[in-house]
Scaffold this motif. Sequence first.
Motif: not given
Length: 595
Positions: A144, A184, A189, A198, A201, A217, A226
């Motif tokens: 992410l 994703s 992104s 967020m 994703q 991440a 997250i």
Amino acid sequence: MLPKFDPTDQKACLSLLEDVTTNVKQIQDSVLEAILSRNARTEYLSGFLNGQVDKQSFKKNLPVVTYEDIRPYIDRIANGEPSDLICDRPISVLLTSSGTSGGVPKLIPLTTDELEQRISFASLYRPLLYKYVEGIRERKSFMLYFVTRESETASGILVRTMITCVLKSLKPSNSFIWDQTQISPHGISTCSDTTQSMYCQLLCGLLQRDNVGRLGAPFASSFLKIIKFLEDHWPEFCSNIRTGRLSDWITDPQCVSGIGKFLTAPDPELASLIEQECSQTSWEAIVKRLWPKAKCIEAIVTGTMAQYIPLLEFYSGGLPVISTFYGSSECFIGLNLNPLSKPSDVSYTIIPCMAYFEFLEVGKDYQETGHDPAEKPVVVDLVDVKIGHDYEPVVTTFAGLYRYRLGDVLRVTGFYNNAPQFHFVGRQKVVLSIDMDKTYEEDLLKAVTNAKLLLEPHDLMLMDFTSRVDSSSFPGHYVLYWELGSKVKDAKLELDPNVLEECCFTIEESLDAVYRKGRKNDKNIGPLEIKVVKSGAFEELMNLFLSRGSSVSQYKTPRSVTNEEAVKILESNVVSEFLSRKTPSWELHELYSNR
């Protein structure tokens, strides 16, 4: 610079790593020669070298500098003067640092060539994962990332964070590869609305849960944010999946288009499964439960991120946590060649092609060593560092930084072939000081680590912390702001004053003899205080820094705060306060051994 290679050819990548870590001295000499010969006519270099571009003249005549020394040149370029003040190639981007280590974001010059090198550097890591983590290449990566809104200088140069720069600079062919290897879509992104990005994703990750081979991440702290977002929004995710319909508040075209490829029909079975896992009384192992085929979590967990390791382990369900590489806005530096090493044992191997590296030795009290303070600091070459010694990296880059101090402290742990390996210790920065005491970031992290062990028997977790010096009364004292959480979901926090007071004392006992002497005999330092803040206080703090140009992907909680707005946010969220009730011990021999 890195030779050209095919990032999809695992054998070629591993062979390249062997070559560059073997021929370190030759590569470093050629890198310096290339940088100096290319940039010899720049205003900055010509002012020191007068056309002499040999290594000896470089070391003799060029000063070791900090950002403030080079800043006037960067400001001039930002205001419209040509890039050849410092670099022979056009400065295409000014990278903005996170701004949480020093308080104010820096602007770091970047050229198109240098950006391509950094992308190549990052792609070297995938083959290592394939080598060490069995079965990882059979599924996709769920990493992410988040971009921030970019700006321009008066002269039209883009100002971006590093992650924004990489994501928005991908060529169409690379964007296609991204969508083939990442869970994703690239479009989601690069959505500038962090909340929508967020959400979408995570929704992509849940819809494709059985195809996630690894997830993570950039930093441990951002991965935990997250997880917190998932904890707050899981009922809404389940509703979207159960009905096959995206929430109305998701309006960004890139997000709507990207998620439309996966949210194509109602899936009540998947929604019920996610609901079953997320509604349990504990979120222990939630990552493994939601993504059962995942083989590892990727996130930087060294330095100041080390404090988040227990939280990652709690949520991960036994998945290995991998710190991939060490770098900064100024320069990408080293790779973790042993991905499955324990987070506390991670060392980074310097890749000598990325810049010319020198090292300023620092002692255990973080003072420069080996030189008269009135003289220029003594620096050693990459190949001349010694195992067990601490150093501050000094980098010379292709993009216009020369003998530039990074401010980090690294400890040499060994060599891979001829390339040194370093453990990241922390920032070379005093975070707290009242009298003669100097508490560095590493000292503070170790002390807090010792204290939070006292929380374990009570099912409490330290979610985040920062600190400051309170000089409003005499004597001044250290204040730590702690955000606590429970291992039991939705449980009311029951804070035992005896436990928190013991945490205060444990921190004091863990600090050095100078601090403890100031507390006991001189009485120049007051009792340490822990202020427990409401859940969400550190999210407010993060939002303050995000409003000033940082990004979710790069944000790191500052370990000390002096900014009045930041202190105001923390103080407004305090729910309880605890003071150390005992005085820490110290011995005279300790005082001298610490100096």
